[in-house]
Scaffold this active site. Structure first.
Site, short mmCIF file in Angstrom:
data_model
loop_
_atom_site.label_atom_id
_atom_site.label_comp_id
_atom_site.label_asym_id
_atom_site.label_seq_id
_atom_site.Cartn_x
_atom_site.Cartn_y
_atom_site.Cartn_z
N SER A 1 0.87 -1.22 -0.11
CA SER A 1 -0.13 -0.08 0.03
C SER A 1 0.83 1.24 -0.01
O SER A 1 2.25 1.28 0.36
CB SER A 1 -0.77 0.00 1.08
OG SER A 1 -0.13 0.35 2.33
N LYS A 2 0.06 2.13 -0.22
CA LYS A 2 0.96 3.58 -0.21
C LYS A 2 1.88 3.70 1.05
O LYS A 2 3.19 4.50 0.90
CB LYS A 2 -0.10 4.94 -0.26
CG LYS A 2 -0.66 5.16 -1.49
CD LYS A 2 -1.32 6.45 -1.36
CE LYS A 2 -2.30 6.62 -2.54
NZ LYS A 2 -3.60 7.08 -2.25
N ARG A 3 1.44 3.02 1.94
CA ARG A 3 2.37 3.70 3.32
C ARG A 3 3.52 2.94 2.97
O ARG A 3 4.77 3.43 3.73
CB ARG A 3 1.68 2.70 4.49
CG ARG A 3 1.09 3.77 5.67
CD ARG A 3 0.50 3.13 6.76
NE ARG A 3 -0.67 2.21 6.08
CZ ARG A 3 -1.22 0.98 6.38
NH1 ARG A 3 -0.39 0.45 6.99
NH2 ARG A 3 -2.26 0.62 5.94
N SER A 4 3.98 2.14 2.33
CA SER A 4 5.41 1.28 2.24
C SER A 4 6.12 2.25 1.43
O SER A 4 7.54 2.27 1.65
CB SER A 4 5.30 0.14 1.15
OG SER A 4 4.92 0.64 0.04
N GLY A 5 5.56 3.47 0.96
CA GLY A 5 6.52 4.57 0.33
C GLY A 5 6.99 4.13 -1.12
O GLY A 5 7.62 4.88 -1.69
#
Ligand code: GLU
Length: 484
Positions: free
Chosen positions: A254-258
């Site tokens: 997800s986006k959180r992984s960067g």
């Protein structure tokens, strides 16, 4: 039969790694067999539409080399290639009405309040209403009346409660589900747009698509699509549902992984070709253990039967390694153009930047790594005199002070500050004294760089700095050692 695949993105934002993988696999399947790869923009969900997202799609396909043979910008006779434009041709409503005729779909006039009172079910984390077929029992006259009054409606698929439906996926084999588990999904929405669920079937068929590759989040809806194909009497395409991509913690990427989108990766200094290569391996592997593939090599090797069903872990460490391999293999000019902005940012002084670039080429995995490797160039960093101690070279603070003081006047005399000349000067001193090379070169390199590790040797660094700066740094080293 000519293979025709399609990449069918929704313009909802950045190019997610999963989307790029679908595009890549569709491209490879088509090109492996000399087929055609088509681009179709799926913009029927107007609420999710993001300004500029279509441009990102075009830009990414071009940059990665996934060149489509047909699409909104390249007519191949199957247009329009944008679903909102296809809608205007009346194609979806025409086919929806055909289903109504066949008893496979029906008008539904239920309002929000009624729908809100119905049972809900959680499917793949989303709460969905289980429609109770209320409007299926409306008479033809009631339907006509409602339509004449302009009552808002949707068109739903009519799925019987009995029996089962089977469809085939190339990786998962035959999948059979009980019809009672399938909801009467909406085909045409109140705004007149088709849902993805309906449009994908109508479009894949009318655009002659032979192979559909998509994320396995669509697996559970595929029986419903199969029923649509059967109702129309159409042959369904070959389905290939791809495994989930997870992060290192085995959670959906997800986006959180960067690093979940192509743009993020490029911004972080990854090379396009390496990213494409890495993404190819997220769920697919060749027969041997080979890992480095150009796009052309992938076209040659790609056999979709070798796609795995198990989740693919996005391993940033592995991607970094692969990127490093691409950087090493790059021709110097291309590499320099990409490295230069990072060098310019880290080094303001007038030194030979091509030389710096050469030194670090084999030492970096991504371009931003450059900065740390050359951060001693503009300014001598604060360093600990412990750094002068090297067991193998048999050096310590005391021996280093002696050496630096010895060679300072020699360097002051030295005219030619080229690497070769400096090297022979230092070697001459080494021989005269009967030392080992490292006994002299280690303290010199430490004094001029202030770092344990440098991308080049002592005399190369001295050449880069030139006489004045070198002498300044040697003197600073002497002062530092004397004060300790
Ligand atoms: N528009 C869908 C998406 O972006 C495409 C799915 C498919 O390939 O059928 O997820």
């Amino acid at each position: 039969m000519k293979i025709r695949t399609r990449y069918a993105p929704s313009p909802t934002g950045k190019m997610h790694v999963g989307n790029l993988r679908s595009a890549l696999y569709e491209f490879l399947i088509a090109k492996h067999e000399g087929g055609e790869f088509m681009l179709r923009i799926e913009d029927t969900d107007q609420e999710r539409f993001v300004e500029g997202a279509t441009e990102i799609i075009y830009r990414t396909l071009e940059k990665t080399g996934l060149i489509h043979d047909e699409g909104p910008d390249k007519d191949g006779g199957y247009g329009p290639y944008v679903q909102s434009e296809r809608m205007k041709t009346g194609i979806y409503i025409k086919y929806a009405k055909e289903l109504i005729e066949k008893g496979e779909a029906y008008y539904c006039f239920c309002d929000k309040e009624r729908l809100a009172s119905l049972k809900t079910e959680v499917v793949e984390g989303k709460e969905i209403t289980v429609y109770d077929k209320h409007c299926l029992s409306l008479s033809k006259e009631e339907v006509e009346k409602n339509l004449a009054e302009g009552k808002p409606y949707v068109i739903r698929q009519n799925i019987p409660n009995e029996g089962s439906t089977t469809f085939h996926d190339e990786l998962y084999g035959d999948i059979t589900v009980e019809n009672s588990e399938l909801d009467d999904m909406i085909l045409i929405k109140t705004d007149g747009y088709p849902t993805y669920n309906f449009a994908n079937v109508v479009d894949d068929h009318t655009m002659n698509i032979t192979h559909v590759v998509r994320g396995n989040e669509y697996l559970s809806s595929s029986p419903k699509y199969q029923r649509l194909y059967d109702a129309f009497g159409w042959e369904s395409p070959v389905y290939v549902h791809l495994p989930l991509i997870t992060d290192e913690n085995h959670k959906k990427l997800s986006k959180r992984s960067g690093h979940s989108s192509f743009e993020d990766l490029i911004d972080q200094g990854f090379v396009t070709e390496a990213v494409v290569n890495y993404i190819a391996l997220l769920g697919w592997s060749p027969e041997d253990n080979r890992e480095i593939f150009s796009l052309d090599e992938l076209i040659k090797e790609f056999d979709y039967h070798r796609i795995s069903k198990s989740p693919a872990v996005f391993d940033i460490v592995k991607l970094r390694w692969m990127n490093g391999e691409y950087i090493k293999a790059m021709d110097f000019d291309t590499y320099y153009e990409m490295a230069k902005p990072y060098i310019d940012e880290a080094v303001k002084s007038k030194v030979d930047k091509r030389k710096l670039a050469e030194w670090v080429k084999t030492r970096i995995e991504v371009f931003p790594d450059i900065k740390e490797l050359i951060d001693f160039v503009d300014e001598l960093p604060e360093y600990d005199i412990e750094m002068y101690t090297h067991k193998k070279m048999k050096t310590n603070a005391e021996s280093s002070l002696l050496v630096l003081k010895d060679i300072l006047p020699i360097l002051e005399e030295q005219e030619d500050f080229s690497n070769d000349a400096l090297y022979s000067t230092l070697l001459k001193y080494v021989e005269e004294k009967g030392y080992k090379n490292g006994y002299v070169l280690w303290p010199v390199r430490t004094a001029v760089s202030g770092k344990q590790m440098t991308p080049a040797g002592a005399t190369e660094l001295m050449e880069l700095f030139g006489k004045e700066e070198t002498i300044k740094r040697i003197k600073a080293g002497i002062v530092k050692l004397e004060q300790s």
